[in-house]
Scaffold this motif. Structure first.
Motif, PDB file in Angstrom:
ATOM      1  N   ALA A  21       0.835  -1.206   0.000  1.00  0.00           N
ATOM      2  CA  ALA A  21       0.000   0.000   0.000  1.00  0.00           C
ATOM      3  C   ALA A  21       0.869   1.255   0.000  1.00  0.00           C
ATOM      4  N   PHE A  22       1.938   1.247   0.809  1.00  0.00           N
ATOM      5  CA  PHE A  22       2.848   2.395   0.813  1.00  0.00           C
ATOM      6  C   PHE A  22       3.530   2.567  -0.541  1.00  0.00           C
ATOM      7  N   SER A  23       3.904   1.484  -1.158  1.00  0.00           N
ATOM      8  CA  SER A  23       4.539   1.545  -2.481  1.00  0.00           C
ATOM      9  C   SER A  23       3.575   2.100  -3.529  1.00  0.00           C
ATOM     10  N   ALA A  24       2.333   1.639  -3.491  1.00  0.00           N
ATOM     11  CA  ALA A  24       1.336   2.126  -4.451  1.00  0.00           C
ATOM     12  C   ALA A  24       1.068   3.612  -4.245  1.00  0.00           C
ATOM     13  N   ALA A  25       0.947   4.041  -2.987  1.00  0.00           N
ATOM     14  CA  ALA A  25       0.727   5.462  -2.702  1.00  0.00           C
ATOM     15  C   ALA A  25       1.928   6.288  -3.142  1.00  0.00           C
ATOM     16  N   PHE A  29       1.774   9.331  -5.888  1.00  0.00           N
ATOM     17  CA  PHE A  29       2.203  10.695  -5.596  1.00  0.00           C
ATOM     18  C   PHE A  29       3.417  11.094  -6.436  1.00  0.00           C
ATOM     19  N   SER A  30       4.268  10.160  -6.786  1.00  0.00           N
ATOM     20  CA  SER A  30       5.389  10.458  -7.689  1.00  0.00           C
ATOM     21  C   SER A  30       4.884  10.847  -9.071  1.00  0.00           C
ATOM     22  N   ASN A  35       3.761  15.147 -13.040  1.00  0.00           N
ATOM     23  CA  ASN A  35       2.860  15.934 -13.885  1.00  0.00           C
ATOM     24  C   ASN A  35       2.887  17.412 -13.524  1.00  0.00           C
ATOM     25  N   VAL A  36       2.942  17.721 -12.232  1.00  0.00           N
ATOM     26  CA  VAL A  36       3.029  19.115 -11.795  1.00  0.00           C
ATOM     27  C   VAL A  36       4.334  19.733 -12.271  1.00  0.00           C
ATOM     28  N   ALA A  37       5.432  19.012 -12.155  1.00  0.00           N
ATOM     29  CA  ALA A  37       6.734  19.524 -12.610  1.00  0.00           C
ATOM     30  C   ALA A  37       6.743  19.767 -14.120  1.00  0.00           C
ATOM     31  N   LYS A  38       6.105  18.859 -14.881  1.00  0.00           N
ATOM     32  CA  LYS A  38       6.036  19.044 -16.333  1.00  0.00           C
ATOM     33  C   LYS A  38       5.202  20.274 -16.682  1.00  0.00           C
ATOM     34  N   ALA A  39       4.110  20.491 -15.974  1.00  0.00           N
ATOM     35  CA  ALA A  39       3.272  21.672 -16.227  1.00  0.00           C
ATOM     36  C   ALA A  39       4.030  22.952 -15.891  1.00  0.00           C
ATOM     37  N   GLN A  40       4.786  22.939 -14.791  1.00  0.00           N
ATOM     38  CA  GLN A  40       5.580  24.108 -14.432  1.00  0.00           C
ATOM     39  C   GLN A  40       6.659  24.373 -15.476  1.00  0.00           C
TER      40      GLN A  40
END
Length: 183
Positions: A21-25, A29-30, A35-40
């Motif tokens: 579960a921690f790995s999937a989360a 989030f990665s 995606n946020v970094a690419k948009a920036q």
């Protein structure tokens, strides 16, 4: 002994599930951060939008010059500042022998005073445009009147080059001719 094996198996199973579960989360989030970094990064790339507001020309038989005036609006839609490094006008025309030619003109520093055919601020080249701002003004181009008088003009293409070498173009098939009221 069998109960100890089952108990240790249950315990290791739940530890494995929690780790999964921690790995999937973490993976989720990665991907979101990526995606946020690419948009920036996309917003940081140079990006100008050039809009032609109005275009016109006037002939000066005294100087044998045709002055072109184009009112442009240039918007910077990026997170970083940019600038207009150069501006050119390409005139595509047909000669009397039906040959298609192009004439490329650099923007003039100043309009011809007796041919001041518009009102408003001149768009200086080069000019700086801060992030998420816009500039507007008139660009002037001068051409030989004799070269254009007997030819049929097909189109006008204004090309703006930014500080990063990226080109932006806007075309206009027809311009308004301004006549001197004194004649």
């Amino acid at each position: 002994m069998a109960k100890e094996t089952i108990a240790s198996t249950d315990w290791s199973f739940w530890v494995s599930m929690i780790a999964l579960a921690f790995s999937a989360a973490s993976l989720y989030f990665s991907a979101v951060r990526s995606n946020v970094a690419k948009a920036q990064e996309k917003r940081r790339l140079p990006s100008l939008a050039v809009e032609l507001v109005h275009g016109q020309f006037q002939n000066s038989t005294d100087n044998n010059i045709r002055q072109y005036a184009f009112k442009l609006l240039v918007r910077n839609g990026a997170d970083s500042g940019n600038s207009i490094a150069s501006a050119t006008l390409t005139i595509t025309y047909l000669t009397e022998t039906h040959s298609q030619l192009r004439m490329k003109l650099l923007s003039a520093d100043k309009p011809i005073p007796e041919l001041l055919i518009q009102s408003g601020q001149q768009l200086d080249v080069p000019t700086k445009i801060e992030s998420y701002n816009s500039v507007s003004g008139w660009l002037y181009f001068h051409a030989s009147l004799e070269m254009l008088r007997t030819n049929r003009i097909e189109s006008y293409l204004i090309t703006v080059v930014d500080a990063h070498g990226k080109t932006y173009s806007v075309s206009e098939p027809f311009l308004t001719e301004v006549h001197d009221d004194k004649t």
